[in-house]
Design a protein around this motif. Structure first.
Motif, PDB file in Angstrom:
ATOM      1  N   ALA A 248     -53.223  20.024 -28.431  1.00 14.81           N
ATOM      2  CA  ALA A 248     -53.864  19.318 -29.546  1.00 14.81           C
ATOM      3  C   ALA A 248     -54.479  20.307 -30.528  1.00 14.81           C
ATOM      4  O   ALA A 248     -54.348  20.137 -31.750  1.00 14.81           O
ATOM      5  N   ARG A 249     -55.124  21.345 -30.030  1.00 17.66           N
ATOM      6  CA  ARG A 249     -55.708  22.364 -30.923  1.00 17.66           C
ATOM      7  C   ARG A 249     -54.613  23.096 -31.693  1.00 17.66           C
ATOM      8  O   ARG A 249     -54.764  23.382 -32.879  1.00 17.66           O
ATOM      9  N   ARG A 250     -53.502  23.406 -31.010  1.00 17.61           N
ATOM     10  CA  ARG A 250     -52.384  24.083 -31.668  1.00 17.61           C
ATOM     11  C   ARG A 250     -51.818  23.206 -32.789  1.00 17.61           C
ATOM     12  O   ARG A 250     -51.576  23.679 -33.899  1.00 17.61           O
ATOM     13  N   ARG A 251     -51.626  21.923 -32.514  1.00 20.76           N
ATOM     14  CA  ARG A 251     -51.120  20.996 -33.541  1.00 20.76           C
ATOM     15  C   ARG A 251     -52.082  20.897 -34.712  1.00 20.76           C
ATOM     16  O   ARG A 251     -51.676  20.844 -35.873  1.00 20.76           O
ATOM     17  N   GLU A 252     -53.370  20.869 -34.386  1.00 17.27           N
ATOM     18  CA  GLU A 252     -54.390  20.795 -35.419  1.00 17.27           C
ATOM     19  C   GLU A 252     -54.341  22.029 -36.327  1.00 17.27           C
ATOM     20  O   GLU A 252     -54.407  21.908 -37.550  1.00 17.27           O
ATOM     21  N   ARG A 253     -54.182  23.201 -35.753  1.00 18.17           N
ATOM     22  CA  ARG A 253     -54.082  24.442 -36.546  1.00 18.17           C
ATOM     23  C   ARG A 253     -52.817  24.432 -37.411  1.00 18.17           C
ATOM     24  O   ARG A 253     -52.837  24.908 -38.525  1.00 18.17           O
TER      25      ARG A 253
ATOM     26  N   MET B 192     -55.184  18.276 -18.288  1.00 15.57           N
ATOM     27  CA  MET B 192     -56.112  17.987 -19.378  1.00 15.57           C
ATOM     28  C   MET B 192     -56.330  19.225 -20.245  1.00 15.57           C
ATOM     29  O   MET B 192     -56.357  19.134 -21.473  1.00 15.57           O
ATOM     30  N   GLN B 193     -56.464  20.387 -19.607  1.00 17.30           N
ATOM     31  CA  GLN B 193     -56.654  21.623 -20.372  1.00 17.30           C
ATOM     32  C   GLN B 193     -55.426  21.927 -21.222  1.00 17.30           C
ATOM     33  O   GLN B 193     -55.552  22.339 -22.374  1.00 17.30           O
TER      34      GLN B 193
END
Length: 144
Positions: A136-141, A129-130
């Motif tokens: 997901a955060r990397r893709r968002e950035r 999960m981590q």
């Protein structure tokens, strides 16, 4: 890498039985013990653990109350509740608490690999999960 584990149980004999069951099936462990609710809260506030094994009835405290009082100190740390109580209500109450990943009846936890299997599965799930959150955060950035 050692797995950091906190075992919170108010009976020394139960702590020893849980540790014996883990030692028979688990790789290297770095285990801390708490015998009271206050010891439990102190340890989760000052140390990081890969997993917590918490007796549902820890002295005068209940696991759900202790988890609530620990609050943010337990975020990201999965909890496995163990109990010798046979009442289904204890298992249900356990799963309603935040961060509780599993419930293992104590008679199963102290023999064989049931407790280690629950710990291992819980830690692996938490790590996945981590990792998913990081991706997901990397893709968002990257999209910004």
């Amino acid at each position: 890498m050692k797995t950091r584990l906190l075992i919170a149980d108010d009976h020394q004999d139960h702590q020893n039985l849980l540790m014996l069951a883990l030692a028979a099936s688990a790789p290297e462990l770095d285990v801390r013990f708490a015998s009271t609710g206050e010891e439990f809260l102190h340890l989760v506030r000052h140390e990081q653990f890969d997993c917590v094994v918490l007796d549902y009835f820890l002295g005068d405290d209940h696991a759900d109350s202790l988890i609530e009082r620990a609050g943010a100190d337990l975020v990201g740390t999965p909890v496995i509740i163990v109990s010798s109580c046979q009442q289904q209500a204890v298992a249900i109450a356990s799963f309603r608490s935040k961060n509780v990943a599993d419930f293992v009846p104590k008679e199963q936890a102290v023999v064989g690999e049931a407790l280690w299997n629950a710990i291992r599965t819980t830690i692996e799930s938490q790590r996945h999960m981590q990792e998913d959150r990081r991706k997901a955060r990397r893709r968002e950035r990257e999209l910004v």
